[in-house]
Enzyme design. Structure first.
Site, PDB file in Angstrom:
ATOM      1  N   PRO A   1      -2.840   1.111  -0.942  1.00 11.62           N
ATOM      2  CA  PRO A   1      -4.091   0.494  -1.374  1.00 11.62           C
ATOM      3  C   PRO A   1      -5.128   1.536  -1.806  1.00 11.62           C
ATOM      4  O   PRO A   1      -5.176   2.643  -1.283  1.00 11.62           O
ATOM      5  CB  PRO A   1      -4.552  -0.255  -0.126  1.00 11.62           C
ATOM      6  CG  PRO A   1      -3.291  -0.529   0.627  1.00 11.62           C
ATOM      7  CD  PRO A   1      -2.426   0.668   0.383  1.00 11.62           C
ATOM      8  N   GLU A   2      -5.946   1.140  -2.772  1.00  7.02           N
ATOM      9  CA  GLU A   2      -6.971   2.037  -3.295  1.00  7.02           C
ATOM     10  C   GLU A   2      -8.322   1.658  -2.706  1.00  7.02           C
ATOM     11  O   GLU A   2      -8.460   0.697  -1.946  1.00  7.02           O
ATOM     12  CB  GLU A   2      -6.978   1.956  -4.820  1.00  7.02           C
ATOM     13  CG  GLU A   2      -5.576   1.976  -5.410  1.00  7.02           C
ATOM     14  CD  GLU A   2      -5.370   3.016  -6.487  1.00  7.02           C
ATOM     15  OE1 GLU A   2      -6.338   3.660  -6.921  1.00  7.02           O
ATOM     16  OE2 GLU A   2      -4.199   3.196  -6.892  1.00  7.02           O
TER      17      GLU A   2
ATOM     18  N   ARG B   1       4.256  11.547  -5.810  1.00  2.93           N
ATOM     19  CA  ARG B   1       3.882  10.180  -6.178  1.00  2.93           C
ATOM     20  C   ARG B   1       4.247   9.933  -7.632  1.00  2.93           C
ATOM     21  O   ARG B   1       4.264  10.851  -8.443  1.00  2.93           O
ATOM     22  CB  ARG B   1       2.364   9.988  -5.995  1.00  2.93           C
ATOM     23  CG  ARG B   1       1.834  10.289  -4.604  1.00  2.93           C
ATOM     24  CD  ARG B   1       2.201   9.220  -3.618  1.00  2.93           C
ATOM     25  NE  ARG B   1       1.704   7.924  -4.026  1.00  2.93           N
ATOM     26  CZ  ARG B   1       0.434   7.522  -3.860  1.00  2.93           C
ATOM     27  NH1 ARG B   1      -0.445   8.357  -3.309  1.00  2.93           N
ATOM     28  NH2 ARG B   1       0.054   6.328  -4.233  1.00  2.93           N
TER      29      ARG B   1
ATOM     30  N   LYS C   1     -10.572   5.338   1.633  1.00  7.85           N
ATOM     31  CA  LYS C   1      -9.438   4.483   1.980  1.00  7.85           C
ATOM     32  C   LYS C   1      -9.361   4.207   3.480  1.00  7.85           C
ATOM     33  O   LYS C   1      -8.404   3.586   3.948  1.00  7.85           O
ATOM     34  CB  LYS C   1      -8.134   5.135   1.516  1.00  7.85           C
ATOM     35  CG  LYS C   1      -8.040   5.323   0.008  1.00  7.85           C
ATOM     36  CD  LYS C   1      -6.688   5.928  -0.337  1.00  7.85           C
ATOM     37  CE  LYS C   1      -6.574   6.213  -1.818  1.00  7.85           C
ATOM     38  NZ  LYS C   1      -5.244   6.752  -2.179  1.00  7.85           N
TER      39      LYS C   1
END
Length: 272
Positions: free
Chosen positions: A2-3, A251, A51
């Protein structure tokens, strides 16, 4: 993962459900904190810090339930008696009031800290793009402290600016027309890129469908998740590589080879 906008919404929903309410149940299902019980305490607020999410409660000394969603985590708010949308065995934290049940499922990181420990826990983070401490000049200065570092890595470093995840990293580089391996100190108009990060997260923080193209139904992202499909601007097949400071932090990185040329970079430059 999640951002910042996702965590901002979670904190908003938790704040609405818990702030000013007395806890009637506190069940923290992490071995180290399994005996912690804040039943009877009043929750002060729930806030996002990049975050990270902090549920603050207690008196002057105070306590924080500090969580990070990581890859699979999420927080749900239910009315009392409402059926949970996830299985109970995945719950890591349950906080109840007279009229609400808040459940944290599959939280990648969960702990209890004192208010005095909060700065040690999240004080290292850069300016929060969606927070009251947002300072674009400070974010820019932090980015430029390592001018040789690829912008594709610098944007994900929460010590520079807090809240950007992999989706926004890819989309920001595309919108700026910058190859993600470009050294940060050589990015044209870096201040504009910092400003754009703020605009994107602000635009998306109140909606569940994230969009950078202006479209909410289909084709809502320029390059992210579009490997081998055409770039929405020029039609060139989107490339997919792995990028990270080390092998354990790789990533997925999406970019358009045409719209984000390797200006000043060797054509055989390898991604880390």
């Amino acid at each position: 993962m999640p951002e910042g906008d996702t965590v901002w919404r979670a904190a908003r929903d938790l704040h609405r459900a818990l702030a000013g309410k007395v806890l009637t149940r506190c069940d923290i299902r992490v071995p180290r904190f399994a005996t912690v019980d804040f039943t009877g305490d009043t929750v002060q607020e729930a806030v996002a810090r990049g975050k990270h999410l902090l549920i603050r409660g207690g008196g002057e000394d105070g306590w924080d339930v500090h969580s990070h969603l990581k890859m699979e985590g999420l927080w749900h708010v239910y009315a009392r008696g409402e059926k949970w949308r996830r299985p109970a065995f995945k719950a890591r934290c349950i906080l109840e009031t007279d009229d609400a049940v808040v459940v944290g499922f599959e939280l990648g990181f969960l702990r209890v800290i004192s208010r005095a420990e909060e700065d040690d826990a999240v004080g290292y983070l850069g300016p929060d793009i969606l927070g009251p401490d947002w300072d674009p000049d400070e974010a820019l200065q932090r980015l430029l402290e390592q001018p040789e570092r690829p912008i594709g890595l610098a944007l994900l470093d929460q010590r520079n600016l807090a809240g950007i995840g992999n989706v926004y990293r890819c989309e920001l580089c595309f919108l700026a027309g910058v190859h993600p391996l470009t050294p940060t100190g050589e990015v044209p108009n870096l201040p504009r890129m910092v400003e754009l990060s703020k605009k994107l997260l602000e635009a998306n923080k109140n909606r569940s469908t994230r969009a950078t193209t202006g479209q909410l139904r289909g084709n809502n992202l320029w390059v992210y998740g579009r490997f081998r499909r055409g770039c929405l601007r020029c039609g060139t097949p989107v490339a997919l590589e792995q990028l990270g400071d080390r092998d354990t932090e790789l990533r997925e990185l999406y970019y358009c080879p045409h719209c984000q040329p390797r200006v000043g970079l060797s054509t055989d430059t390898a991604l880390p």
